[in-house]
Design a protein around this motif. Structure first.
Motif, PDB file in Angstrom:
ATOM      1  N   VAL A   1       0.857  -1.192   0.000  1.00  0.00           N
ATOM      2  CA  VAL A   1       0.000   0.000   0.000  1.00  0.00           C
ATOM      3  C   VAL A   1       0.887   1.234   0.000  1.00  0.00           C
ATOM      4  O   VAL A   1       1.810   1.361   0.809  1.00  0.00           O
ATOM      5  CB  VAL A   1      -0.928   0.020   1.225  1.00  0.00           C
ATOM      6  N   THR A   2       0.574   2.155  -0.938  1.00  0.00           N
ATOM      7  CA  THR A   2       1.273   3.433  -1.008  1.00  0.00           C
ATOM      8  C   THR A   2       0.284   4.557  -0.748  1.00  0.00           C
ATOM      9  O   THR A   2      -0.776   4.624  -1.393  1.00  0.00           O
ATOM     10  CB  THR A   2       1.922   3.634  -2.386  1.00  0.00           C
ATOM     11  N   GLY A   3       0.600   5.407   0.216  1.00  0.00           N
ATOM     12  CA  GLY A   3      -0.289   6.523   0.512  1.00  0.00           C
ATOM     13  C   GLY A   3       0.474   7.605   1.249  1.00  0.00           C
ATOM     14  O   GLY A   3       1.459   7.325   1.946  1.00  0.00           O
ATOM     15  N   TYR A   4      -0.004   8.852   1.104  1.00  0.00           N
ATOM     16  CA  TYR A   4       0.711   9.982   1.689  1.00  0.00           C
ATOM     17  C   TYR A   4      -0.129  10.744   2.703  1.00  0.00           C
ATOM     18  O   TYR A   4       0.237  11.825   3.140  1.00  0.00           O
ATOM     19  CB  TYR A   4       1.203  10.907   0.571  1.00  0.00           C
ATOM     20  N   THR A   5      -1.264  10.140   3.041  1.00  0.00           N
ATOM     21  CA  THR A   5      -2.075  10.634   4.154  1.00  0.00           C
ATOM     22  C   THR A   5      -2.543   9.435   4.963  1.00  0.00           C
ATOM     23  O   THR A   5      -2.523   8.284   4.479  1.00  0.00           O
ATOM     24  CB  THR A   5      -3.311  11.424   3.651  1.00  0.00           C
ATOM     25  N   GLY A   6      -2.972   9.695   6.192  1.00  0.00           N
ATOM     26  CA  GLY A   6      -3.441   8.600   7.028  1.00  0.00           C
ATOM     27  C   GLY A   6      -4.585   7.848   6.378  1.00  0.00           C
ATOM     28  O   GLY A   6      -5.475   8.439   5.751  1.00  0.00           O
ATOM     29  N   HIS A   7      -4.553   6.524   6.527  1.00  0.00           N
ATOM     30  CA  HIS A   7      -5.564   5.706   5.855  1.00  0.00           C
ATOM     31  C   HIS A   7      -5.778   4.400   6.614  1.00  0.00           C
ATOM     32  O   HIS A   7      -5.011   4.032   7.506  1.00  0.00           O
ATOM     33  CB  HIS A   7      -5.135   5.410   4.421  1.00  0.00           C
ATOM     34  N   GLN A   8      -6.837   3.721   6.210  1.00  0.00           N
ATOM     35  CA  GLN A   8      -7.095   2.366   6.702  1.00  0.00           C
ATOM     36  C   GLN A   8      -7.314   1.445   5.513  1.00  0.00           C
ATOM     37  O   GLN A   8      -7.714   1.883   4.436  1.00  0.00           O
ATOM     38  CB  GLN A   8      -8.313   2.343   7.631  1.00  0.00           C
ATOM     39  N   ILE A   9      -7.027   0.172   5.731  1.00  0.00           N
ATOM     40  CA  ILE A   9      -7.246  -0.834   4.697  1.00  0.00           C
ATOM     41  C   ILE A   9      -8.456  -1.656   5.102  1.00  0.00           C
ATOM     42  O   ILE A   9      -8.510  -2.210   6.213  1.00  0.00           O
ATOM     43  CB  ILE A   9      -6.021  -1.750   4.508  1.00  0.00           C
TER      44      ILE A   9
ATOM     45  N   SER B   1     -15.729 -11.682   5.454  1.00  0.00           N
ATOM     46  CA  SER B   1     -17.142 -11.305   5.433  1.00  0.00           C
ATOM     47  C   SER B   1     -17.378 -10.425   4.220  1.00  0.00           C
ATOM     48  O   SER B   1     -16.448  -9.777   3.710  1.00  0.00           O
ATOM     49  CB  SER B   1     -17.517 -10.557   6.717  1.00  0.00           C
ATOM     50  N   ALA B   2     -18.633 -10.383   3.779  1.00  0.00           N
ATOM     51  CA  ALA B   2     -18.989  -9.464   2.694  1.00  0.00           C
ATOM     52  C   ALA B   2     -19.151  -8.042   3.208  1.00  0.00           C
ATOM     53  O   ALA B   2     -19.333  -7.107   2.419  1.00  0.00           O
ATOM     54  CB  ALA B   2     -20.270  -9.930   2.005  1.00  0.00           C
ATOM     55  N   VAL B   3     -19.071  -7.859   4.509  1.00  0.00           N
ATOM     56  CA  VAL B   3     -19.184  -6.549   5.136  1.00  0.00           C
ATOM     57  C   VAL B   3     -17.784  -5.961   5.327  1.00  0.00           C
ATOM     58  O   VAL B   3     -16.824  -6.681   5.603  1.00  0.00           O
ATOM     59  CB  VAL B   3     -19.908  -6.665   6.495  1.00  0.00           C
ATOM     60  N   ASP B   4     -17.677  -4.633   5.190  1.00  0.00           N
ATOM     61  CA  ASP B   4     -16.387  -3.955   5.371  1.00  0.00           C
ATOM     62  C   ASP B   4     -15.779  -4.263   6.751  1.00  0.00           C
ATOM     63  O   ASP B   4     -16.466  -4.144   7.772  1.00  0.00           O
ATOM     64  CB  ASP B   4     -16.560  -2.438   5.255  1.00  0.00           C
ATOM     65  N   GLN B   5     -14.498  -4.633   6.764  1.00  0.00           N
ATOM     66  CA  GLN B   5     -13.756  -4.820   8.011  1.00  0.00           C
ATOM     67  C   GLN B   5     -12.365  -4.205   7.855  1.00  0.00           C
ATOM     68  O   GLN B   5     -11.710  -4.378   6.823  1.00  0.00           O
ATOM     69  CB  GLN B   5     -13.610  -6.306   8.350  1.00  0.00           C
ATOM     70  N   VAL B   6     -11.922  -3.488   8.877  1.00  0.00           N
ATOM     71  CA  VAL B   6     -10.604  -2.860   8.842  1.00  0.00           C
ATOM     72  C   VAL B   6      -9.550  -3.897   9.233  1.00  0.00           C
ATOM     73  O   VAL B   6      -9.656  -4.562  10.268  1.00  0.00           O
ATOM     74  CB  VAL B   6     -10.551  -1.662   9.807  1.00  0.00           C
ATOM     75  N   ILE B   7      -8.502  -4.021   8.391  1.00  0.00           N
ATOM     76  CA  ILE B   7      -7.401  -4.927   8.725  1.00  0.00           C
ATOM     77  C   ILE B   7      -6.105  -4.164   8.999  1.00  0.00           C
ATOM     78  O   ILE B   7      -5.173  -4.720   9.576  1.00  0.00           O
ATOM     79  CB  ILE B   7      -7.165  -5.990   7.624  1.00  0.00           C
ATOM     80  N   VAL B   8      -6.059  -2.880   8.574  1.00  0.00           N
ATOM     81  CA  VAL B   8      -4.868  -2.064   8.832  1.00  0.00           C
ATOM     82  C   VAL B   8      -5.307  -0.634   9.129  1.00  0.00           C
ATOM     83  O   VAL B   8      -6.156  -0.072   8.417  1.00  0.00           O
ATOM     84  CB  VAL B   8      -3.899  -2.062   7.627  1.00  0.00           C
ATOM     85  N   ASN B   9      -4.730  -0.052  10.180  1.00  0.00           N
ATOM     86  CA  ASN B   9      -4.828   1.388  10.434  1.00  0.00           C
ATOM     87  C   ASN B   9      -3.436   1.984  10.340  1.00  0.00           C
ATOM     88  O   ASN B   9      -2.520   1.562  11.042  1.00  0.00           O
ATOM     89  CB  ASN B   9      -5.393   1.660  11.831  1.00  0.00           C
ATOM     90  N   ASN B  10      -3.266   2.952   9.441  1.00  0.00           N
ATOM     91  CA  ASN B  10      -1.966   3.597   9.264  1.00  0.00           C
ATOM     92  C   ASN B  10      -2.155   5.107   9.430  1.00  0.00           C
ATOM     93  O   ASN B  10      -2.650   5.787   8.531  1.00  0.00           O
ATOM     94  CB  ASN B  10      -1.404   3.280   7.871  1.00  0.00           C
ATOM     95  N   PRO B  11      -1.728   5.663  10.565  1.00  0.00           N
ATOM     96  CA  PRO B  11      -1.910   7.102  10.801  1.00  0.00           C
ATOM     97  C   PRO B  11      -0.973   7.968   9.993  1.00  0.00           C
ATOM     98  O   PRO B  11      -1.139   9.189   9.944  1.00  0.00           O
ATOM     99  CB  PRO B  11      -1.646   7.232  12.291  1.00  0.00           C
TER     100      PRO B  11
ATOM    101  N   PHE C   1      -9.604  -5.520  -1.362  1.00  0.00           N
ATOM    102  CA  PHE C   1      -8.878  -4.652  -0.444  1.00  0.00           C
ATOM    103  C   PHE C   1      -9.078  -3.207  -0.901  1.00  0.00           C
ATOM    104  O   PHE C   1      -8.892  -2.886  -2.086  1.00  0.00           O
ATOM    105  CB  PHE C   1      -7.374  -4.984  -0.441  1.00  0.00           C
ATOM    106  N   VAL C   2      -9.445  -2.335   0.031  1.00  0.00           N
ATOM    107  CA  VAL C   2      -9.709  -0.938  -0.292  1.00  0.00           C
ATOM    108  C   VAL C   2      -8.998  -0.052   0.722  1.00  0.00           C
ATOM    109  O   VAL C   2      -9.091  -0.284   1.935  1.00  0.00           O
ATOM    110  CB  VAL C   2     -11.222  -0.631  -0.267  1.00  0.00           C
ATOM    111  N   ALA C   3      -8.291   0.972   0.234  1.00  0.00           N
ATOM    112  CA  ALA C   3      -7.675   1.969   1.114  1.00  0.00           C
ATOM    113  C   ALA C   3      -8.572   3.193   1.154  1.00  0.00           C
ATOM    114  O   ALA C   3      -8.960   3.729   0.101  1.00  0.00           O
ATOM    115  CB  ALA C   3      -6.295   2.352   0.605  1.00  0.00           C
ATOM    116  N   THR C   4      -8.944   3.633   2.361  1.00  0.00           N
ATOM    117  CA  THR C   4      -9.783   4.819   2.526  1.00  0.00           C
ATOM    118  C   THR C   4      -9.134   5.768   3.519  1.00  0.00           C
ATOM    119  O   THR C   4      -8.420   5.333   4.433  1.00  0.00           O
ATOM    120  CB  THR C   4     -11.197   4.437   3.023  1.00  0.00           C
ATOM    121  N   PRO C   5      -9.376   7.071   3.398  1.00  0.00           N
ATOM    122  CA  PRO C   5      -8.758   8.035   4.328  1.00  0.00           C
ATOM    123  C   PRO C   5      -9.267   7.824   5.753  1.00  0.00           C
ATOM    124  O   PRO C   5     -10.409   7.436   5.971  1.00  0.00           O
ATOM    125  CB  PRO C   5      -9.217   9.388   3.787  1.00  0.00           C
TER     126      PRO C   5
END
Length: 506
Positions: A403-411, A454-464, A501-505
């Motif tokens: 994962v590449t990102g330049y602001t805090g995000h979760q996966i 699950s078919a429901v969104d679940q957070v597996i990574v928090n990156n501040p 897998f989805v990265a969101t702010p």
């Protein structure tokens, strides 16, 4: 000898009378003949929409005459009629069951309607015989050398008359049957009627354009979908044509496209919103603003059999509903598709089509991150035997997620379906768990989780992203099943689903 002659003469006379009487019985109705005339097509019949809806009656349209020879005795006779085919006008047809024949009166002859037992009930035509008169009284000659009856022709109103103007003609065959149901006489007439009113919509045209579009800017919007109010304008131009009972249909020409990326039109729907200008009203059309019509590459009906005709300034607006979901997790850009609107007349003949582009935007902040499955992590094969089912199965993908990102995000992780499927067989996706482990050395702060799929969104990574070392991070992935999970028992086959897998702010 005179006495002998006298006896012989009497005997011959007796034989003559027997033969004469026997002839009246065995040759029943044989001398009967049918003739007559029929009116021509009325030039101004069915010249208004009201006439077309209500039908018309042509009184005393048919004169049918019966003639008999001297000595005729025709009891228990029946008059029947049939159409030899449809009423035709070139290639256009109207079925005979929409036309009826009705006894009107006795024009000439000794048998009254009451004596015959005939009523003035209209009898619909068919291509097989239908009975007009089942007589209780006999034709006898004398006195019934000539009899004439008048019949009305009734044409029922309805949409079957909206197939085009012109003269519609069919052959009607009247047949006289004796009491033994033997046909003894026939007469054919060419029956015609005019339809002056034209509802072909010929010359009417259709156009449309998109008046509003939508942009999906966040993951929440992509999952939630959107309703674009008054997104489509449709304009009708009659160009002098009369157009009632029209139908409006729509289909997509194909997918919405942005380069190599596509979104299926099956996730789109249209809904009538309002009449912007012109007439008729939505109530007179018979259209509701609560009916949602899914779009596909096959025609779908937006307005069916309108109750009124449109004028030159008629404009309708339609809402466009875009279903949210994983199908919108596509790269940012403008996605363009084509809708084809089609106008049909009441006879279901295509009158006009209009094709134009419809677009929507993806400008999601999800796309500001790069999520890559690498080192064969895009495919996970778990082979489960009875022994392995008891002990559990584990498959690792070292550095499988980058994962590449330049602001805090979760996966976020989720599956495309609630079950792994193999034909008609299913296993809940929750039998598989996913463990995420940070592989890249970074400063503290990144938190990884283990989740049952699950078919429901679940957070597996928090990156501040509190440090530059957290900008590009690789993660190890491990998929595993729990020992002795009974949901895997008695199952056989290749079961599949997709893991997203989805990265969101943050």
């Amino acid at each position: 000898m005179k006495g002998y002659s006298s006896i012989l003469g009497t005997l011959c006379l007796a034989i003559y009378l027997l033969v004469f009487c026997g002839g009246r019985v065995s040759a029943q109705c044989n001398s009967m003949a049918l003739d007559g005339n029929i009116g021509g097509a009325i030039w101004n019949s069915f010249d208004t929409y009201s006439d077309v809806l209500n039908g018309e009656t042509f009184n005393e349209f048919i004169t049918l005459s019966y003639s008999a020879s001297y000595g005729e005795n025709c009891p228990g006779w029946k008059l029947r009629v049939k159409a030899l085919g449809n009423f035709t006008n070139g290639s256009t047809t109207i079925a005979p069951q929409f036309v009826s024949i009705r006894f009107n009166k006795v024009q000439q002859g000794s048998l009254s309607a009451a004596a015959m037992g005939v009523s003035n009930t209209a009898v619909p035509l068919s291509t097989t015989d239908v009975t007009l008169i089942n007589s209780n009284a006999a034709f006898t000659a004398p006195p019934d050398y000539y009899t004439a009856h008048k019949f009305d022709m009734l044409v029922a109103g309805g949409s079957h008359l909206l197939v085009g103007s012109g003269t519609y003609t069919a052959t009607l065959r009247f047949t006289l049957y004796n009491s033994s149901n033997v046909a003894v006489a026939t007469k054919d007439f060419q029956a015609s009627f005019n339809v002056v009113y034209s509802n072909s919509c010929t010359g009417a045209t259709l156009s449309f354009h998109q008046s509003a579009q939508n942009s999906f800017n966040t993951y929440v919007q992509q999952m939630g979908g959107a309703t674009v109010t008054e997104a489509i304008n449709v304009q009708y131009a009659p160009n002098g044509a009369t157009c009632r009972g029209w139908t409006l249909r729509v289909r997509a020409a194909g997918n919405f496209v942005n380069g190599a990326n596509t979104v299926s039109p099956n996730f789109f729907s249209l809904r009538f919103n309002r009449v912007v200008s012109g007439s008729p009203s939505a109530a007179n059309i018979g259209v509701s603003n609560t009916t949602v019509v899914p779009i596909s590459t096959s025609d779908a009906v937006l307005i069916n059999n309108s109750g009124d005709s449109f004028n030159g300034g008629t404009v309708h607006r339609f809402d466009m509903l875009i279903q949210g979901g994983n199908h919108l997790l596509v790269p940012n850009g403008t996605y363009t598709g084509s809708f084809i609107f089609s106008l049909y007349n009441q006879a279901n003949q295509l009158i006009s089509t209009a094709t134009n582009n419809v677009v929507f935007q993806i400008n999601s902040n999800v796309s500001s991150y790069t999520v890559v499955l690498q080192n064969t992590a895009n495919t996970v094969d778990m082979v489960i035997t009875p022994a392995l089912q008891a002990s559990g199965v584990s498959i690792s993908k070292p550095q499988g997620l980058k994962v590449t990102g330049y602001t805090g995000h979760q996966i976020i992780v989720k599956t495309s379906t609630a079950n792994l499927t193999s034909g008609a067989n299913t296993i809940p996706v929750g039998v598989v768990s996913l463990e995420t482990i940070k592989h890249t050395s970074t400063t503290a702060g990144i938190v990884c989780y283990t989740r049952s799929l699950s078919a429901v969104d679940q957070v597996i990574v928090n990156n501040p992203l509190s440090n530059h070392t957290q900008q590009v991070v690789e993660y190890d992935l491990r998929y595993y099943t729990a020992p002795g999970d009974s949901r895997l028992s008695s199952q056989s086959g290749v079961f599949t689903t997709n893991v997203i897998f989805v990265a969101t702010p943050l």
